[in-house]
Design a protein around this motif. Structure first.
Motif: not given
Length: 392
Positions: A109-110, A103-107, A231, A98, A95-96, A63
């Motif tokens: 993944a997007s 929230e860099s993981e979500e960004r 994902r 941490r 998803p989800g 990450r």
């Protein structure tokens, strides 16, 4: 203009580079050529990791590498994980998850379009179970002790200098260049007594965190798979490897002593990896996938088939890009090349060659090019989109 980034993630005992020795040897060039042939421009980023660190720590290091490389400003992200590196990728994209306070993981993944795993132990490897034994852990403790004590560093330093001197003496006497010369040139000549030398740091990291050893056992991976999910909108594919069962392709009599010794090491590793867990079996491929595997490989694939490190059936997850006759390290460029005696760390009898190497990375390049563009959960799958039957 925003760019596409492809991250190459190393596996267990992995590193980015030690001296002139690179984990992904000539992979960047092969992948760049494959992408360019398809009109796909991308920047390829190799990733450092914790060699034996826990999967969450390794995933968090990945990450941070994405952030350091400007990944959040990219148009699209792609991940190619070899061995344990594939598990790092899966955890990062879950998803989800941490791994950090933000929230860099979500960004990340997007922006991700594809995750390719290569020879990854999705269902564990018996070799990890061996490393949890007294003998296996003793080896790792010894490495850590040598790296973290002044006496240990001195011993390794003097040994490296002595081996380098022997290599140079052989040159003076007219002996042909061998594995010792290659080791001296690539690694040993770079060893220094200072505590901040990269080799010492590599060994210290092995001593400080060995969490992946326990986590790669079949028992632990059963729990990992229950908690880690794919994902939506990301294409998940795999490359599976299998080596001939020893003693197929083996003939030690005419080999140089160093190469013969490495082949014997491979025999031991293959035997350890060929011991399936009675209570945690690998998923059985459905008939269509099983037929596809055997059409690409010259021998039947059973529960004992492996690449010297990871059972072949344990590597199956998502769509199968390619099944390849290779040992665990062949596919990242560590295969025998004339004139480079230390280029093959696992002489397996697979007779891996540049043609097969190019085919593997061309298939991965084709998947990256195919998966690009607008994100869509119903994006058409690659040609070999066959999945293994879930474990009952």
């Amino acid at each position: 203009m925003a760019e596409r980034l492809v991250f190459l993630v190393p596996g267990f005992f992995g590193f980015e580079a030690l001296g002139e020795l690179r984990y992904f040897h000539r992979v960047e060039q092969a992948l760049e050529q494959s992408l360019r042939r398809r009109g796909c421009e991308a920047r390829i980023v190799t990733c450092p990791t914790q060699p034996t660190g826990s999967i969450p720590r390794r995933a968090d290091r990945l990450r941070r590498r994405v952030l350091e490389s400007g990944g959040l400003e990219a148009e699209e992200l792609y991940f190619v994980g070899h061995s344990t590196g594939g598990l790092d990728v899966r955890l990062l994209l879950t998803p989800g998850v941490r791994l950090a306070e933000d929230e860099s993981e979500e960004r990340i993944a997007s922006l991700t379009r594809a995750a390719v795993t290569v020879a990854t132990p999705h269902h564990g490897t018996p070799l990890a179970s061996f490393l949890t034994t007294v003998q296996g852990r003793s080896l790792l403790v010894l490495l850590a002790a040598l790296a973290t004590s002044r006496e240990g560093r001195g011993t390794l330093y003097l040994a490296s200098q002595a081996l380098g001197l022997l290599a140079r003496l052989g040159d003076v006497l007219g002996r042909r260049r061998g594995a010792l010369d290659q080791l001296s040139h690539q690694v040993l000549s770079r060893v220094r007594f200072q505590e901040d030398d990269p080799i010492w740091e590599y060994l210290r990291e092995i001593g400080s965190d060995q969490g992946a050893i326990l986590q790669l056992t079949p028992e632990a991976m059963h729990l990992f798979n229950a908690a880690v999910s794919d994902r939506p909108g990301v294409s998940y594919t795999c490359v599976a490897t299998a080596a001939p069962r020893p003693p197929a392709g083996y003939g030690l009599r005419d080999l140089p002593p160093q190469r013969a010794a490495l082949r014997l090491v491979f025999v031991l590793l293959y035997g350890l990896a060929a011991r399936p867990h009675r209570h945690y079996p690998y998923p059985e491929p459905d008939p269509e996938l099983h037929a596809l595997l055997e059409s690409e490989l010259p021998f039947p694939i059973g529960v004992r088939s492996n690449d010297g490190i990871v059972p072949t059936r344990s590597q199956l997850r998502g769509a199968l890009l390619r099944a390849v006759l290779a040992d665990h390290l062949d596919v990242v460029g560590q295969y025998h090349r004339p004139g480079e005696p230390l280029s093959d760390w696992l002489p397996s009898g697979a007779r891996f060659d540049p043609r097969r190497f190019e085919r593997v990375w061309d298939a991965i390049g084709a998947e990256i090019a195919r998966a690009g563009g607008p994100r869509a959960a119903d994006r058409s799958a690659p040609a070999a989109s066959l999945r293994s039957r879930p474990r009952r």
